[in-house]
Design an enzyme around this catalytic site. Structure first.
Site, mmCIF file in Angstrom:
data_model
loop_
_atom_site.group_PDB
_atom_site.id
_atom_site.type_symbol
_atom_site.label_atom_id
_atom_site.label_comp_id
_atom_site.label_asym_id
_atom_site.label_seq_id
_atom_site.Cartn_x
_atom_site.Cartn_y
_atom_site.Cartn_z
ATOM 1 N N GLN A 1 0.829 -1.173 0.096
ATOM 2 C CA GLN A 1 0.097 0.331 0.035
ATOM 3 C C GLN A 1 0.994 1.447 -0.088
ATOM 4 O O GLN A 1 0.451 2.330 -0.483
ATOM 5 C CB GLN A 1 -0.919 -0.068 1.263
ATOM 6 N N CYS B 1 -9.237 -9.126 -0.368
ATOM 7 C CA CYS B 1 -8.745 -10.198 -0.319
ATOM 8 C C CYS B 1 -9.928 -10.980 0.816
ATOM 9 O O CYS B 1 -10.041 -12.152 0.773
ATOM 10 C CB CYS B 1 -7.524 -10.604 0.104
#
Length: 399
Positions: free
Chosen positions: A180, A326
């Site tokens: 990220q 996810c």
């Protein structure tokens, strides 16, 4: 379908036009195998070298320390499993945190079943580890510390430099999942004492299916995928040249635009946070109020289910998420929100909104108004909220 307001850039980003343009010739024109000795292959090898150089420069690393993978999850798996195998004679103890991405947590579970011990550090209410806890967790047999650079759900940025210093003081390798953070915040692997770093192309307007693992020279880990001699005999498989070229282009674009882009994202993020907390009753911000990714805002709304909120936002053309992409199919509350101390009933009402440079103030205003209306509607159908209001009214009358 009408206009789409895309606020799920932590899950994936739109591939930038400049990146697509850079990639296209390597599908149909320069399509050779980079391992071939003829010139068609040589062109691809040269393109791969240039992309590797762009990525290395963005990290302050050497070109031969960048190894391409199929994404961040592969890079995380490689860092942990290969380190565990290579340094098993020194020890079998690994330190990580309770809020890592599942690519780390599930890999740690895999290693635990094979005789390794893992310490999962607690975090505070903002998702930050305590450096004293890290120091206390270190043992003579500790071989690896793996702490994510910035959390994918709540955006909290960890004290990476201090963690790296502690690791190196004790002769322990330090890996960080920077999926990220890479392209969103400046990273210099030497200044931050990072030995291994994972990243994924589709988080910074690059293509999907491409990532890399930075491995500092001298770190003695072996191949994770066996077969050919690609990636200096450390990662077998014919190289994904279009993806690698795209990743290089996306990295160059991210570095060049970082200051201006993240300034805009931070301003809009703070405006979004301010409006939501001020205008939606019984809402809270998750993650550190300041030490967070420029584009990340994560909220919890009491007395509602996050899934219902997402569905109704989608009906209004707004894309968000309730946590990690996810685990979006899971009905369990986020492990990250539970780790920062939220009870199940509040953690279930979460919403993550992650911005991009294309996000506008008008987008934010439309989204906030939508959230206000949807939350009010959902609470109107909630027996828990009705009971809460009745008790609150009763208590105020008693006073």
């Amino acid at each position: 379908m009408g206009k789409v307001i895309y606020l799920d850039n932590a899950a994936t980003t739109k591939t930038a036009p400049e990146v697509v343009e850079a990639m296209l010739p390597y599908f149909t024109e320069h399509y050779g195998n980079a391992s071939a000795i003829y010139s068609l292959g040589g062109e691809c090898k040269e393109a791969m070298t240039q992309a590797r150089a762009k990525i290395a420069a963005a990290l302050g690393a050497k070109e031969n320390e960048i190894y391409f993978t199929a994404g961040g999850s592969e890079a995380d798996n490689w860092a942990l499993k290969a380190t565990a195998e290579a340094y098993a004679s020194k020890g079998k103890h690994i330190i990580t945190t309770k809020i890592e991405h599942h690519a780390i947590l599930h890999t740690c579970e895999y290693l635990e079943k094979r005789g390794y011990e893992v310490t999962y550090l607690n975090v505070d209410e903002f998702g930050m580890i305590k450096l004293e806890d890290l120091k206390n967790a270190i043992r003579p047999d500790t071989i690896l510390i793996s702490v994510m650079f910035a959390n994918n759900e709540i955006g909290t940025i960890q004290p990476i430099k201090e963690i790296g210093e502690i690791a190196h003081e004790h002769g322990i390798l330090f890996h960080t999942d920077a999926v990220q953070a890479f392209g969103q915040v400046p990273i210099n692997v030497d200044e931050l004492h990072i030995d291994m770093l994972s990243s994924s192309g589709h988080k910074l307007h690059g293509p999907k299916g491409i990532g890399f693992l930075y491995i500092r020279k001298g770190v003695k880990i072996q191949s994770f995928i066996h077969g050919g001699a690609q990636e200096r005999k450390r990662r077998a498989g014919t190289e994904n040249i279009p993806g690698i070229v795209g990743y290089g282009a996306a990295t160059k674009l991210a570095v060049e635009t970082m200051i201006e882009r993240t300034k805009k994202e931070t301003e809009l993020r703070d405006y979004l946070i301010l409006r939501v907390l001020k205008e939606v009753p019984y809402s809270r911000l998750n993650g550190h109020p300041k030490k967070r990714l420029p584009n990340n805002a994560n909220f919890c709304f009491q007395f509602i289910e996050g899934e219902s909120l997402l569905i109704m936002l989608d009906m209004k053309g707004i894309c968000g998420s309730s946590g990690s992409a996810c685990t979006s199919g899971s009905l369990d509350p986020s492990h990250v929100l539970l780790a920062i101390g939220l009870p199940h009933e509040i953690a279930h009402g979460s919403l993550r909104l992650t911005l991009s440079e294309e996000t506008t103030k008008e987008d934010i205003d439309y989204t906030v108004e939508a959230i206000k209306g949807i939350v009010e509607h959902l609470r109107g159908m909630s027996p828990l909220y009705e009971d809460f209001v009745r008790k609150s009214s009763h208590n105020s009358n008693v006073k």
